[in-house]
Scaffold this motif. Structure first.
Motif, PDB file in Angstrom:
ATOM      1  N   GLY A 251       0.812  -1.219   0.000  1.00  0.00           N
ATOM      2  CA  GLY A 251       0.000   0.000   0.000  1.00  0.00           C
ATOM      3  C   GLY A 251       0.837   1.257   0.000  1.00  0.00           C
ATOM      4  O   GLY A 251       1.803   1.381  -0.751  1.00  0.00           O
ATOM      5  N   ARG A 252       0.484   2.204   0.861  1.00  0.00           N
ATOM      6  CA  ARG A 252       1.186   3.493   0.879  1.00  0.00           C
ATOM      7  C   ARG A 252       2.615   3.379   1.379  1.00  0.00           C
ATOM      8  O   ARG A 252       3.371   4.343   1.313  1.00  0.00           O
ATOM      9  CB  ARG A 252       0.409   4.493   1.731  1.00  0.00           C
ATOM     10  CG  ARG A 252       0.327   4.112   3.195  1.00  0.00           C
ATOM     11  CD  ARG A 252      -0.476   5.131   3.963  1.00  0.00           C
ATOM     12  NE  ARG A 252      -0.622   4.670   5.335  1.00  0.00           N
ATOM     13  CZ  ARG A 252      -0.572   5.465   6.366  1.00  0.00           C
ATOM     14  NH1 ARG A 252      -0.410   6.739   6.224  1.00  0.00           N
ATOM     15  NH2 ARG A 252      -0.723   4.967   7.581  1.00  0.00           N
TER      16      ARG A 252
ATOM     17  N   ALA B 167      -0.630  11.336 -15.884  1.00  0.00           N
ATOM     18  CA  ALA B 167      -0.675  11.097 -17.328  1.00  0.00           C
ATOM     19  C   ALA B 167      -2.122  11.071 -17.831  1.00  0.00           C
ATOM     20  O   ALA B 167      -2.433  11.643 -18.884  1.00  0.00           O
ATOM     21  CB  ALA B 167       0.028   9.785 -17.660  1.00  0.00           C
ATOM     22  N   ARG B 168      -3.012  10.423 -17.095  1.00  0.00           N
ATOM     23  CA  ARG B 168      -4.420  10.368 -17.494  1.00  0.00           C
ATOM     24  C   ARG B 168      -5.045  11.755 -17.489  1.00  0.00           C
ATOM     25  O   ARG B 168      -5.778  12.124 -18.405  1.00  0.00           O
ATOM     26  CB  ARG B 168      -5.186   9.444 -16.544  1.00  0.00           C
ATOM     27  CG  ARG B 168      -6.602   9.161 -17.015  1.00  0.00           C
ATOM     28  CD  ARG B 168      -7.316   8.090 -16.186  1.00  0.00           C
ATOM     29  NE  ARG B 168      -6.396   7.342 -15.371  1.00  0.00           N
ATOM     30  CZ  ARG B 168      -6.508   7.159 -14.049  1.00  0.00           C
ATOM     31  NH1 ARG B 168      -7.507   7.626 -13.400  1.00  0.00           N
ATOM     32  NH2 ARG B 168      -5.625   6.484 -13.362  1.00  0.00           N
TER      33      ARG B 168
ATOM     34  N   ALA C 181       4.526   6.138  -6.264  1.00  0.00           N
ATOM     35  CA  ALA C 181       5.016   7.042  -7.310  1.00  0.00           C
ATOM     36  C   ALA C 181       4.468   6.634  -8.674  1.00  0.00           C
ATOM     37  O   ALA C 181       4.087   7.498  -9.481  1.00  0.00           O
ATOM     38  CB  ALA C 181       6.541   7.046  -7.326  1.00  0.00           C
ATOM     39  N   LYS C 182       4.400   5.344  -8.939  1.00  0.00           N
ATOM     40  CA  LYS C 182       3.876   4.840 -10.208  1.00  0.00           C
ATOM     41  C   LYS C 182       2.407   5.235 -10.376  1.00  0.00           C
ATOM     42  O   LYS C 182       1.993   5.687 -11.450  1.00  0.00           O
ATOM     43  CB  LYS C 182       4.030   3.321 -10.260  1.00  0.00           C
ATOM     44  CG  LYS C 182       3.550   2.682 -11.539  1.00  0.00           C
ATOM     45  CD  LYS C 182       3.751   1.171 -11.477  1.00  0.00           C
ATOM     46  CE  LYS C 182       3.095   0.487 -12.664  1.00  0.00           C
ATOM     47  NZ  LYS C 182       3.155  -0.959 -12.562  1.00  0.00           N
ATOM     48  N   LYS C 183       1.605   5.082  -9.305  1.00  0.00           N
ATOM     49  CA  LYS C 183       0.188   5.441  -9.372  1.00  0.00           C
ATOM     50  C   LYS C 183       0.009   6.937  -9.575  1.00  0.00           C
ATOM     51  O   LYS C 183      -0.860   7.367 -10.334  1.00  0.00           O
ATOM     52  CB  LYS C 183      -0.552   4.976  -8.111  1.00  0.00           C
ATOM     53  CG  LYS C 183      -0.790   3.489  -8.090  1.00  0.00           C
ATOM     54  CD  LYS C 183      -1.603   3.066  -6.902  1.00  0.00           C
ATOM     55  CE  LYS C 183      -1.792   1.546  -6.932  1.00  0.00           C
ATOM     56  NZ  LYS C 183      -2.574   1.078  -5.799  1.00  0.00           N
TER      57      LYS C 183
END
Length: 182
Positions: free
Chosen positions: A125-126, A141-142, A133-135
């Motif tokens: 999780g966190r 980006a979205r 960082a990836k999320k």
């Protein structure tokens, strides 16, 4: 002529159970119902009412000598328990009346037998900086893609608007300015 009456019923009848001291409705068979009714409220302090499958009042279940089978209890009927002991609706669901154990964050961080400690050790999780960082990068980006797509549409163009649970609508594209209403 034989005066004996034979009644054929299911050996187990499922009923819905409601109460004046709980907003919950449960579905029980009669054996479970007996156990539930013995817990909490004394039998001398309860009245039972029988309602049909369509929730129409049928009768009071007030003959203590009668077997339940002598009443018109069918599958999915409702038995409503009226508590005369003074219990209040929500008495057993109000968590504000429950004493809570609270531990400051710094003291909880020091514990080695906690969920937080386990998650840190397992990097879940966190607590997994790489995954976090990836999320964040994916979300950024979205959002950038959506912004670019919105800017590519000129004001006055037709667009489809889709909202969950509602039919798709065709509308004119308008540029929304923060704080304005269309």
């Amino acid at each position: 002529m034989d005066s004996e009456v034979t009644v054929i019923t299911n050996p187990i009848v499922n009923v819905r159970l409601t109460s004046t001291i709980s907003s919950f409705e449960s579905k029980e068979d009669l054996i479970e119902l007996c156990h539930l009714l013995q817990l909490g409220v004394s039998a001398s302090c309860m009245d039972l009412e029988l309602f049909s499958v369509t929730d129409q009042f049928l009768q009071k279940l007030d003959d203590n000598e009668a077997l339940l089978g002598s009443f018109a209890v069918d599958d999915d009927c409702r038995i409503h328990v009226i508590d005369r002991s003074g219990g209040q609706l929500g008495e057993f669901t109000d968590v504000s009346k429950v004493e809570k154990f609270e531990l400051p964050d710094d003291a909880y961080d020091k514990r080695t037998d906690s969920v937080r400690s386990f998650m840190k050790k397992q990097r879940v999780g966190r607590h997994n900086e790489g995954e976090v960082a990836k999320k964040k990068a994916e979300v950024a980006a979205r959002e950038e893609e959506e912004k670019a797509a919105a800017e590519a549409i000129s004001v006055g163009s037709r667009c489809q608007v889709q909202v969950n649970g509602q039919p798709t609508k065709v509308a004119l594209w308008a540029k929304l300015v923060r704080g304005s209403h269309i």
